[in-house]
Design a protein around this motif. Structure first.
Motif, PDB file in Angstrom:
ATOM      1  N   LEU A 160       0.832  -1.209   0.000  1.00 20.49           N
ATOM      2  CA  LEU A 160       0.000   0.000   0.000  1.00 20.49           C
ATOM      3  C   LEU A 160       0.868   1.262   0.000  1.00 20.49           C
ATOM      4  O   LEU A 160       0.584   2.215  -0.730  1.00 20.49           O
ATOM      5  N   ILE A 161       1.924   1.273   0.821  1.00 22.70           N
ATOM      6  CA  ILE A 161       2.818   2.434   0.861  1.00 22.70           C
ATOM      7  C   ILE A 161       3.472   2.631  -0.500  1.00 22.70           C
ATOM      8  O   ILE A 161       3.552   3.745  -1.011  1.00 22.70           O
ATOM      9  N   LYS A 162       3.914   1.546  -1.100  1.00 25.69           N
ATOM     10  CA  LYS A 162       4.549   1.610  -2.422  1.00 25.69           C
ATOM     11  C   LYS A 162       3.578   2.191  -3.458  1.00 25.69           C
ATOM     12  O   LYS A 162       3.939   3.052  -4.253  1.00 25.69           O
ATOM     13  N   LYS A 163       2.338   1.737  -3.406  1.00 21.12           N
ATOM     14  CA  LYS A 163       1.333   2.211  -4.359  1.00 21.12           C
ATOM     15  C   LYS A 163       0.986   3.685  -4.125  1.00 21.12           C
ATOM     16  O   LYS A 163       0.849   4.461  -5.062  1.00 21.12           O
ATOM     17  N   HIS A 164       0.855   4.089  -2.860  1.00 25.96           N
ATOM     18  CA  HIS A 164       0.482   5.474  -2.543  1.00 25.96           C
ATOM     19  C   HIS A 164       1.628   6.442  -2.805  1.00 25.96           C
ATOM     20  O   HIS A 164       1.389   7.621  -3.064  1.00 25.96           O
ATOM     21  N   ASN A 165       2.850   5.974  -2.698  1.00 22.32           N
ATOM     22  CA  ASN A 165       4.012   6.853  -2.922  1.00 22.32           C
ATOM     23  C   ASN A 165       4.492   6.836  -4.365  1.00 22.32           C
ATOM     24  O   ASN A 165       5.470   7.504  -4.683  1.00 22.32           O
ATOM     25  N   TYR A 166       3.818   6.109  -5.228  1.00 15.35           N
ATOM     26  CA  TYR A 166       4.243   6.023  -6.621  1.00 15.35           C
ATOM     27  C   TYR A 166       4.230   7.402  -7.262  1.00 15.35           C
ATOM     28  O   TYR A 166       3.241   8.120  -7.239  1.00 15.35           O
ATOM     29  N   GLY A 167       5.358   7.802  -7.815  1.00 13.06           N
ATOM     30  CA  GLY A 167       5.463   9.082  -8.517  1.00 13.06           C
ATOM     31  C   GLY A 167       5.646  10.284  -7.617  1.00 13.06           C
ATOM     32  O   GLY A 167       5.696  11.400  -8.087  1.00 13.06           O
ATOM     33  N   VAL A 168       5.739  10.075  -6.289  1.00  9.16           N
ATOM     34  CA  VAL A 168       5.861  11.193  -5.360  1.00  9.16           C
ATOM     35  C   VAL A 168       7.305  11.620  -5.201  1.00  9.16           C
ATOM     36  O   VAL A 168       7.626  12.804  -5.123  1.00  9.16           O
TER      37      VAL A 168
END
Length: 169
Positions: A160-168
């Motif tokens: 979930l962290i990986k998905k939410h931080n994608y492109g940040v």
């Protein structure tokens, strides 16, 4: 009937009584009071308990009747007023969609877990079983169940962290 015999009869269904009271009375405190009152009434009539075919069914009926009486009483009408004055703010459509999307992502991540972790996280976090019950169901030691649950939660959290931080970054 002595105290230990009484506890052996009453304790197995105490949580069911509480859940029924909570469902009917809404308030956790009221439900706790109702549960305590029911156990007290059963204790007062402990000599008659052996006469009942199903003590749990009798206790559930007593709980239901007690809760209905509480709801009819003046004290409960005050409770109802407190609850009716509270209005939940409408969640915006985009927030609802985001929430549903997050729930769907978690379900997908659970499906991708190894079979053992998937079963354990389903039993513990979704079905709310105790560790002892899970150990019996999956025929594992408590330590192994806790480790598998911890690894499953960690995997889901990291994904979930990986998905939410994608492109940040």
């Amino acid at each position: 009937m002595n105290q230990s015999d009484f506890l052996k009869v009453v304790l197995p269904f105490k949580d069911k009584v509480f859940r029924l009271a909570k469902r009917l009375l809404v308030s956790r405190e009221e439900a706790e009071d109702a549960t305590q009152e029911l156990i007290f009434k059963l204790w007062k009539s402990k000599e008659k308990i052996a006469d009942y075919k199903n003590v749990e069914a009798f206790a559930m009926t007593m709980t239901k009747n007690y809760c209905y009486d509480r709801l009819k009483s003046k004290q409960a009408s005050n409770l109802t007023l407190v609850h009716s004055n509270y209005k939940e703010k409408e969640t915006s459509l985009d927030k609802k969609i985001e929430h549903q999307d997050s729930v769907n992502q978690v379900h997908k991540l659970i499906e991708d877990l190894p079979e053992q972790q998937k079963i354990i996280i389903q039993l513990r976090d979704i079905e709310q079983y105790d560790f002892e019950e899970i150990c019996k169901m999956v025929d594992m030691k408590p330590t192994a169940v806790r480790v598998a649950l911890s690894r499953a939660r960690k995997t889901i959290r990291e994904q979930l962290i990986k998905k939410h931080n994608y492109g940040v970054s």
